[in-house]
Design an enzyme around this catalytic site. Structure first.
Site, PDB file in Angstrom:
ATOM      1  N   HIS A 514      64.435 -30.247  88.043  1.00  0.00           N
ATOM      2  CA  HIS A 514      65.452 -29.449  88.384  1.00  0.00           C
ATOM      3  C   HIS A 514      65.037 -27.753  88.316  1.00  0.00           C
ATOM      4  CE1 HIS A 514      68.890 -32.565  87.705  1.00  0.00           C
ATOM      5  NE2 HIS A 514      68.286 -32.752  88.591  1.00  0.00           N
ATOM      6  N   ALA A 703      65.291 -26.928  82.314  1.00  0.00           N
ATOM      7  CA  ALA A 703      65.847 -27.684  81.129  1.00  0.00           C
ATOM      8  C   ALA A 703      66.023 -29.004  81.281  1.00  0.00           C
ATOM      9  CB  ALA A 703      66.963 -26.928  80.643  1.00  0.00           C
ATOM     10  N   HIS A 704      65.735 -29.642  82.452  1.00  0.00           N
ATOM     11  CA  HIS A 704      65.796 -31.054  82.783  1.00  0.00           C
ATOM     12  C   HIS A 704      64.764 -31.548  83.103  1.00  0.00           C
ATOM     13  CE1 HIS A 704      70.263 -29.429  84.147  1.00  0.00           C
ATOM     14  NE2 HIS A 704      70.123 -29.609  82.722  1.00  0.00           N
ATOM     15  N   GLN A 705      64.087 -32.432  82.320  1.00  0.00           N
ATOM     16  CA  GLN A 705      62.845 -33.295  82.688  1.00  0.00           C
ATOM     17  C   GLN A 705      63.050 -34.527  82.900  1.00  0.00           C
ATOM     18  OE1 GLN A 705      62.091 -31.444  79.144  1.00  0.00           O
ATOM     19  NE2 GLN A 705      62.865 -29.922  80.592  1.00  0.00           N
TER      20      GLN A 705
END
Length: 784
Positions: A514, A703-705
């Site tokens: 993201h 911040a989104h994996q």
């Protein structure tokens, strides 16, 4: 176990366990008995020589120089002289743009201040570089700059860089910014980010001039759940622990799995390499965030294309995320069903979502928006675009703190350490902090997991965790278990499986991040962006740009100074310094791309740490730029006086200088400002032209994996089966965001919780069935 608290002076203190109170050597003691939690000890910086560090700081000095009027220039090596008329015009323009400007004398003091003389700044730089993936590349670059031929090649001058006057050094940086050689542009991008991040985290002027306070306005001392952690006895041999289920990781996946498995009557041990900080410790300082984030704050990809923020503390990402609760969208669920995973279209998965939604207290009834979120909501309404309020996991309490990414001091955000892990503890689960799992252990057949092995590191005797691990008590530990659940996140879960010898080539692939790009706007509102609700609204107008579910969401971001400065591209030393004065009126909106194209995770062969190999593809970058253009329009119609893109060589749009304030003030709702203001339209054209060619020079943050241990219908398509079991293995499961079949397109917390809820309930039922047909074990962890 130590208690910690952040007191009114913004210093973190810890009250150690009773036995530690007698220690002769201890940190400074506050009047109420709490003891200081120090910053992490300085890492090994010997990968650069002293001469190379001198060159590094010579570059840093050119990025944030001491700036004076030309007539007051006395030392060209340590000061940057600006023609008097230009200098005072910039000062006057900056002060005039501020709602509550500081005294001119304070701004002039800051401009003339030499940042590289500040020990805290130098220490932060050393921490940041030592943690950077490209540290050896930077070391090699500094080494080349320290030779005559290298200097000629890289700067066009025989004289070594650090011996050049400051004005010459700055001109060299400007030449790098527009160089045809991509490596020079990438080095400048990296040096600028490292330097400005360090400045934002350490300089006293951030508070004195920029108005930043370490404590949010509404902070009050709170207590959280009294977690108890196993303490490993001293010894030289391997220590063994036996349990039914070992869960590696205490974040959103591990937290809900621990609750479900413990409440089903199974012995559960949750292990995390991070340490617990209670709400009384939060929010940590910008420097203190090294204790709760991976890699001292950010993990940077191999190519420096993207910086990744991931939690490394008790509660994982759920301790440092921003309360956003968004359910997986129907078209994404249909996409996953079409990939052979009917679970995601089922009523059973609906139940999982509803269950975790209730547990985290998600809702929007008490949401209060700060200015940034009003920009998204009201700007979208004016433009006729779709927007919505974000549900928050705050249990119906108005949550207006602005600092949850440094830990929630109010204990209102219902992350794993509030919503799930206490319930797991009450059901008998055991916990261990500071345990770095090195490998999954297998039986002789090589496929049946029997536990995990790693190294446990105690806190120091005074309760602190800042000192180097090797200076504290350590012991190798083997945890034997009937089932192993890996919930270490999308960075560490694949790295751990790879290190453990699991051969599936899909492990580590299919990484989605993201990627988020930024636009910063200057507004007259005085409330700074680090106060109030963080993400309480989003714009969804552009989330399906390709009609296949790929596009962008526009959300706000509570930019602390160290991040705000790091994402600003280098324009000039004067601009770098003036940004500090502007920062309290800067507001940030981000373009979060649901990435179609992927990267991968590999385990570093020397350290075992995850290495991110990810570049934003041209397809996804185009969507990201569409989002930046949309943010510009949102900010324009909401009255921003200036727009600052974070794309190198895209000039800012300052209304008073580059536009027409009358046209902006006369904007008519329902119209597109690109067609009503020719000045703004020309700037948007410039934004598209330069931004479309910027490629890897754009500063992206993730911040989104997701997706690096992808769930699939068959072994060739992913890493785990539809119940989370690792393909080709027995008794080994993954339950975290790494199992996503593709990018979620929304902030992933709720989806992670729901998938982990499903996987852990299936596993609990399997264990219960096995217990009924065989030996029934008692509760509690067995240690030997």
């Amino acid at each position: 176990m130590a208690e910690s608290v952040l007191l009114e002076d913004s210093t973190i203190y810890t009250r150690p366990a009773a036995a530690a109170d007698t220690m002769a050597a201890s940190p400074p003691v506050h009047a109420n008995g709490y003891k200081l939690v120090l910053d992490k000890d300085l890492p090994d910086i010997s990968f650069m020589t002293a001469a190379e560090w001198d060159t590094f700081f010579a570059i840093s000095e050119a990025i944030v120089p001491a700036v004076v009027p030309q007539t007051k220039l006395t030392d060209p090596m340590r000061q940057l002289g600006i023609p008097d008329k230009e200098f005072y015009a910039a000062v006057d323009e900056t002060l005039a743009s501020l709602h509550d400007p500081p005294p001119q004398a304070k701004l002039l003091e800051w401009l003339a201040f030499r940042a590289v003389d500040e020990p805290a700044f130098r220490r932060e730089c050393e921490h940041s570089v030592a943690s950077a993936a490209l540290r050896m590349e930077l070391a090699n670059f500094m080494s080349m700059l320290n030779t005559r031929y290298g200097s000629l090649l890289l700067t066009g001058r025989w004289t070594l860089f650090h011996r050049q006057p400051l004005a010459v050094r700055q001109q060299i940086l400007k030449n790098w910014r527009s160089s045809r050689l991509l490596p020079l542009r990438i080095v400048l991008k990296s040096m600028n980010a490292l330097t400005r991040k360090s400045l934002g985290a350490s300089s006293r002027f951030i508070r004195e001039l920029g108005g930043f306070e370490e404590l949010p306005k509404n902070w009050a001392l709170k207590q959280g759940y009294d977690f108890q952690f196993l303490q490993i006895p001293d010894g030289t041999s391997k220590h063994t622990i036996e349990t039914d289920v070992i869960i590696v990781g205490s974040g959103c996946g591990g937290g809900v799995a621990a609750k479900n498995l413990a409440e089903a009557g199974h012995r559960v041990l949750v292990a995390d390499k991070g340490y617990h900080f209670g709400p009384e410790s939060f929010p940590l300082t910008q420097v203190g965030n090294k204790h709760i984030y991976e890699n001292n704050g950010l993990v940077i990809s191999k190519s420096s294309a993207i910086s990744v923020a991931a939690g490394e503390t008790w509660g994982g990402g759920g301790t440092v995320n921003w309360s956003v609760c968004l359910k997986p969208q129907d078209y994404v669920r249909r996409e996953w069903v079409a990939a052979g995973l009917p679970l995601f279209g089922s009523a059973e998965f609906d139940d999982c979502i509803d269950r975790v939604w209730s547990a985290i207290g998600a809702g929007q009834a008490t949401v209060r928006h700060n200015h940034q979120n009003e920009v998204v909501l009201d700007g979208s309404r004016k433009l006729g675009w779709h927007s919505s309020v974000c549900d928050q996991n705050t249990g119906g309490v108005e949550h207006y703190c602005g600092r949850c990414h440094l830990g929630c001091g109010s204990n209102e955000k219902r992350g794993p350490a509030v919503a799930f892990l206490p319930d797991a503890a009450e059901a008998g689960a055991e916990f261990i902090e500071g345990f770095r799992v090195e490998r999954v252990v297998f039986a002789a057949d090589g496929v049946t997991a029997t536990g995990v092995e790693g190294v446990w590191t105690a806190r120091s005797d005074d309760g602190t965790v800042h000192s180097a691990p090797e200076t504290r008590r350590q012991r190798r530990v083997l945890i034997k278990a009937k089932k192993v659940v890996v919930s270490a996140g999308s960075l560490w879960s694949p790295a751990l499986l790879q290190k453990s010898g699991v051969k599936n080539p899909q492990i580590g692939r299919n990484l989605h991040l993201h990627p988020a790009a930024f636009l910063v706007g200057h507004f007259n509102e005085a409330e700074p962006q680090w106060e109030g609700g963080i993400i309480t609204a989003y714009n969804g107008e552009f989330q399906n740009l390709d009609k296949k579910g790929h596009g962008v969401k526009l959300e706000t971001m509570a930019m602390l100074p160290y991040v705000l400065f790091a994402i600003q591209p280098f324009e000039s030393g004067l601009d770098s310094k003036l940004c500090v004065a502007r920062m309290k009126q800067l507001h940030t909106v981000i373009s979060i791309t649901r990435d179609r194209d992927t990267g991968r995770i590999t385990a570093d062969p020397a350290t075992g740490a995850p290495v991110i190999d990810y570049d934003v593809s041209a397809f996804d970058a185009e969507h990201s730029l569409d989002g930046i253009e949309a943010i510009a329009k949102l900010m324009y119609v909401m009255g921003a006086s200036a727009l600052y893109p974070t794309i190198p060589n895209v000039r800012p749009f300052v209304v008073a200088r580059d536009g027409d304030p009358v046209l902006q003030a006369g904007y008519q709702e329902g119209t597109d400002p690109e067609f009503t203001d020719p000045h703004f339209a020309a700037w948007l054209k410039h934004l598209r032209a330069v931004g479309g060619k910027a490629g890897g020079e754009i500063s992206y943050l993730s911040a989104h994996q997701m997706g690096s241990c992808r769930m699939s219908a068959k072994p060739s398509g992913g890493a785990v089966d539809p119940k989370g079991k690792v393909w080709g293995c027995e008794n080994l499961y993954v339950a975290d965001g790494s199992v996503f079949p593709s990018a979620s397109g929304v902030n992933p917390m709720v989806t992670i919780l729901a998938i982990a809820d499903y996987i852990s309930r299936q596993l609990a039922a399997e264990l219960s069935a096995a217990s009924r047909s065989g030996m029934v074990f008692g509760r509690g962890v067995v240690t030997m």
